[in-house]
Design an enzyme around this catalytic site. Structure first.
Site, PDB file in Angstrom:
ATOM      1  N   GLU A   1     -28.911 -16.350 -24.911  1.00  0.00           N
ATOM      2  CA  GLU A   1     -27.636 -16.459 -24.183  1.00  0.00           C
ATOM      3  C   GLU A   1     -27.679 -17.746 -23.369  1.00  0.00           C
ATOM      4  O   GLU A   1     -28.646 -17.988 -22.676  1.00  0.00           O
ATOM      5  CB  GLU A   1     -27.458 -15.311 -23.184  1.00  0.00           C
TER       6      GLU A   1
ATOM      7  N   TYR B   1     -17.726 -15.775 -23.551  1.00  0.00           N
ATOM      8  CA  TYR B   1     -17.019 -15.201 -22.402  1.00  0.00           C
ATOM      9  C   TYR B   1     -17.334 -15.958 -21.120  1.00  0.00           C
ATOM     10  O   TYR B   1     -18.068 -16.943 -21.130  1.00  0.00           O
ATOM     11  CB  TYR B   1     -17.376 -13.721 -22.272  1.00  0.00           C
TER      12      TYR B   1
ATOM     13  N   ASP C   1     -19.075 -15.854 -17.637  1.00  0.00           N
ATOM     14  CA  ASP C   1     -20.071 -15.124 -16.855  1.00  0.00           C
ATOM     15  C   ASP C   1     -20.184 -15.823 -15.502  1.00  0.00           C
ATOM     16  O   ASP C   1     -20.602 -16.977 -15.431  1.00  0.00           O
ATOM     17  CB  ASP C   1     -21.419 -15.137 -17.587  1.00  0.00           C
TER      18      ASP C   1
ATOM     19  N   GLU D   1     -20.128 -18.737 -21.226  1.00  0.00           N
ATOM     20  CA  GLU D   1     -21.407 -18.351 -21.818  1.00  0.00           C
ATOM     21  C   GLU D   1     -21.242 -18.020 -23.293  1.00  0.00           C
ATOM     22  O   GLU D   1     -20.275 -17.373 -23.692  1.00  0.00           O
ATOM     23  CB  GLU D   1     -21.996 -17.142 -21.079  1.00  0.00           C
TER      24      GLU D   1
ATOM     25  N   SER E   1     -23.332 -16.018 -26.056  1.00  0.00           N
ATOM     26  CA  SER E   1     -24.478 -15.163 -26.369  1.00  0.00           C
ATOM     27  C   SER E   1     -24.583 -15.080 -27.871  1.00  0.00           C
ATOM     28  O   SER E   1     -23.676 -14.569 -28.533  1.00  0.00           O
ATOM     29  CB  SER E   1     -24.284 -13.749 -25.807  1.00  0.00           C
TER      30      SER E   1
ATOM     31  N   HIS F   1     -30.932 -17.291 -21.281  1.00  0.00           N
ATOM     32  CA  HIS F   1     -31.783 -16.108 -21.385  1.00  0.00           C
ATOM     33  C   HIS F   1     -32.142 -15.819 -22.824  1.00  0.00           C
ATOM     34  O   HIS F   1     -31.319 -15.979 -23.719  1.00  0.00           O
ATOM     35  CB  HIS F   1     -31.066 -14.890 -20.793  1.00  0.00           C
TER      36      HIS F   1
ATOM     37  N   ASN G   1     -33.586 -12.794 -25.411  1.00  0.00           N
ATOM     38  CA  ASN G   1     -33.724 -11.348 -25.520  1.00  0.00           C
ATOM     39  C   ASN G   1     -34.606 -11.015 -26.708  1.00  0.00           C
ATOM     40  O   ASN G   1     -34.444 -11.594 -27.781  1.00  0.00           O
ATOM     41  CB  ASN G   1     -32.351 -10.698 -25.712  1.00  0.00           C
TER      42      ASN G   1
ATOM     43  N   ARG H   1     -35.245  -3.861 -24.561  1.00  0.00           N
ATOM     44  CA  ARG H   1     -34.832  -5.244 -24.775  1.00  0.00           C
ATOM     45  C   ARG H   1     -35.432  -6.063 -23.643  1.00  0.00           C
ATOM     46  O   ARG H   1     -35.014  -5.921 -22.490  1.00  0.00           O
ATOM     47  CB  ARG H   1     -33.306  -5.377 -24.770  1.00  0.00           C
TER      48      ARG H   1
ATOM     49  N   HIS I   1     -35.578  -8.960 -21.398  1.00  0.00           N
ATOM     50  CA  HIS I   1     -34.604  -9.959 -20.991  1.00  0.00           C
ATOM     51  C   HIS I   1     -35.374 -11.063 -20.262  1.00  0.00           C
ATOM     52  O   HIS I   1     -35.877 -10.854 -19.175  1.00  0.00           O
ATOM     53  CB  HIS I   1     -33.591  -9.275 -20.063  1.00  0.00           C
TER      54      HIS I   1
END
Lengths: 66, 509
Positions: B10, B95, B97, B102, B104, B157, B159, B241, B243
């Protein structure tokens, strides 16, 4: 583990013999080449860099995110 | 154990209007998302996000934070209709954030695919910048970086899907030293030391100075090296998950591949109990900062209270463990993705150990530092010079002509692992081997009937049904092309797809 033993010296303790083929006089032209290469990087950046650096940097203000 | 696992990246992008530092970043970010969605024939509010399964305050240590004491920025599951949000046909989410647009990426299963769909996100952002570049207006610029150098940081980030059976304490113990050192090959480089750049200088990573604690739930304040958010977006009893909030946004394919690939390998070893050496780093937060502040890579950390190691040496230890483990498990017969990561890992560490500046074609911070040192030498600039700070920022401009990294790439100065055509295809096409295939293909085939989607669901609004039809996708490795490709091809309408899925329930998405 044979593979590992084989790889380690090659990787970790650079064998002096590896450097041997490169004769000392080669250093000067190589450095010149490197310098002219860096020069062209700088020219590339000079060509597009925002003209007023101070204002550009001052204007780049972000809100925090994650 | 291989590099293969369900993963994704992300990225929050820096956003600014040239000449207008006071422009509202939330509104601007909304315009970015809406402009791109509209161009794709999507309505940013139409295929909304399904928040039903989100739990941003769930902690991997086994408790929930009370909503009342949470910082409002942590309440990411409360829908704000003014914020734009769209699911793309490649399975990604685009979207707003906080105050940043952002992207993702969709779930993928290899590091190579992760960098492919991460770069697809750069093209999405570049396209949005182009759409907003209306003559006579200042437009909007986007930056794939992580700090403004004035105290604000925003994240990139990673994941990783992990087995729920692995004790979280093991993850913490073995991952902290790795994350302290990983910046040596994955940092994106930054002009300025300290969160507000109070000390002039250059450091390896954009993010490192913003980390204050070892373990915690927060992502926007008191940032922890290990984030404990426990929101699997999958069958919770089976998966965790992980993160990861400590990485930089990468430009270089090699740095990015190593970031995802080596982390996946270390996680594999943790799951298998194969980290047999105590690599605990003394004072991890301080060590993280110290390593980041030394581009000569001579700085050391204290390991297991009895020896000092450089960042490169610490990474060699993880490399050796992985190499031994892979030898024992596969006897040298590695799949191509794992082989590529191991080969690049060894090569980059070897180069960094010899002379860090020799890694300018591979490692993000070195590419940047080489250019900055060139300016310093030619023009006699101090590290406090605004021109160097400007280069640092403009390095990450997503535009092909203005972004300095993009110029380096076009001039053939950095190694590229994934070609441009592959990345361009990934802007619209989903990965075929995860549930992102089902999500993205539903969006592409039935944009009018998909009312909302999320990582673990697609919600249909079809004429034949009085209520919305929610298709859960809780298994990340189902809903693949080989699994539902036939059904999706066969279905002439969303109605028919739902009927076919119902008949095929046991193997449904």
């Amino acid at each position: 583990m044979a593979t590992q033993e084989h790889k380690s010296p090659q990787r970790r303790d650079a064998d002096p013999a590896d450097d041997a083929p490169e004769p000392a006089p080669a250093t000067a032209p190589a450095k010149q080449e490197l310098d002219s290469d860096i020069d062209s990087v700088l020219d590339e950046i000079d060509g597009v860099l925002e003209s007023n650096s101070e204002e550009f940097v001052r204007g780049f203000v972000q809100k925090g995110g994650q | 154990m291989t590099v293969r696992r369900v993963m994704g990246i992300e990225t929050e992008y820096g956003i600014s209007v040239p000449g207008d530092p006071t422009a509202n970043p939330m509104v601007l970010s909304g315009r970015v998302v809406t402009a791109y969605a509209t161009q794709q024939g999507m309505r940013a509010a139409r295929a909304g996000w399904d928040y039903e399964d989100e739990a941003p305050l769930r902690d991997a240590r086994g408790f929930d934070m009370a909503r009342a004491i949470a910082d409002p920025s942590q309440l990411t599951d409360e829908e704000d209709p003014t914020l734009a949000n769209v699911v793309l046909t490649n399975g990604a989410r685009l979207y707003v954030d906080h105050a940043h647009p952002e992207y993702s990426s969709p779930e993928v299963t290899t590091p190579r695919a992760a960098i492919t769909w991460d770069r697809a996100g750069e093209l999405v952002m570049r396209e949005a910048v182009g759409l907003l570049a209306v003559p006579g207006t200042p437009g909007v610029n986007l930056y794939k970086n992580n700090t403004d150098g004035k105290g604000a940081s925003y994240g990139t980030h990673e994941n990783y899907l992990m087995s729920r059976a692995t004790p979280f304490a093991d993850v913490v113990r073995h991952l902290i030293p790795f994350f302290v050192a990983r910046q040596v090959m994955c940092g994106s480089g930054r002009v300025g030391i300290g969160v507000e750049s109070t000390r002039p200088g250059f450091q390896l990573a954009q993010r490192s100075d913003f980390f204050e604690v070892e373990v915690g739930l927060e992502t926007t304040l008191k940032r922890p090296i290990i984030n404990t958010r426990d929101e699997p977006h999958a069958v919770a009893e089976r998966y965790r998950r992980l993160h990861v909030i400590i990485g930089d946004a990468n430009h270089s394919d090699v740095s990015n591949l190593l970031k995802l690939g080596t982390t996946s390998l270390v996680l594999g070893m943790i799951e298998a109990g194969a980290v047999t050496e105590d690599l605990t780093v003394d004072k991890p937060v301080e060590s993280l900062h110290r390593l980041s502040h030394d581009p000569t890579l001579k700085a050391t950390v204290e390991v297991a209270g009895r020896r000092t190691m450089t960042g490169v040496q610490l990474l060699w230890s993880y490399y050796e463990l992985a190499d031994t483990w892979l030898q024992q498990t596969y006897g040298g017969e590695l799949d191509p993705d794992t082989a590529e990561v191991m080969q690049r890992w060894e090569q980059v560490l070897t180069t960094l150990e010899r002379d860090p500046m020799d890694a300018a074609r591979e490692v993000d911070w070195v590419t940047k530092l080489q250019a900055l040192e060139g300016f310093r030498a030619r023009d006699g600039l101090e590290w406090s010079d605004p021109r160097l700070k400007a280069i640092d920022i403009q390095w990450s401009d997503v535009r092909a002509d203005k972004g300095l990294f993009n110029r380096m790439l076009a001039a053939g100065r950095v190694d590229q692992l994934v070609d441009d055509d592959t990345v361009r295809a990934a802007v619209t096409a989903p990965p075929e081997d995860t549930r992102a295939y089902f999500r993205g293909t539903c969006l592409a085939r039935f944009p009018q009937e998909v009312a909302a989607a999320s990582w673990d669901s697609v919600i249909f609004d079809v004429r034949s049904q009085p209520s919305l039809q929610r298709v859960p996708t809780l298994e990340p490795e189902r809903g693949t092309k080989s699994h539902v490709g036939g059904l999706l091809e066969q279905a002439g309408s969303a109605d028919e797809l739902l009927r076919l899925l119902a008949q095929d329930a046991p193997t449904g998405a």
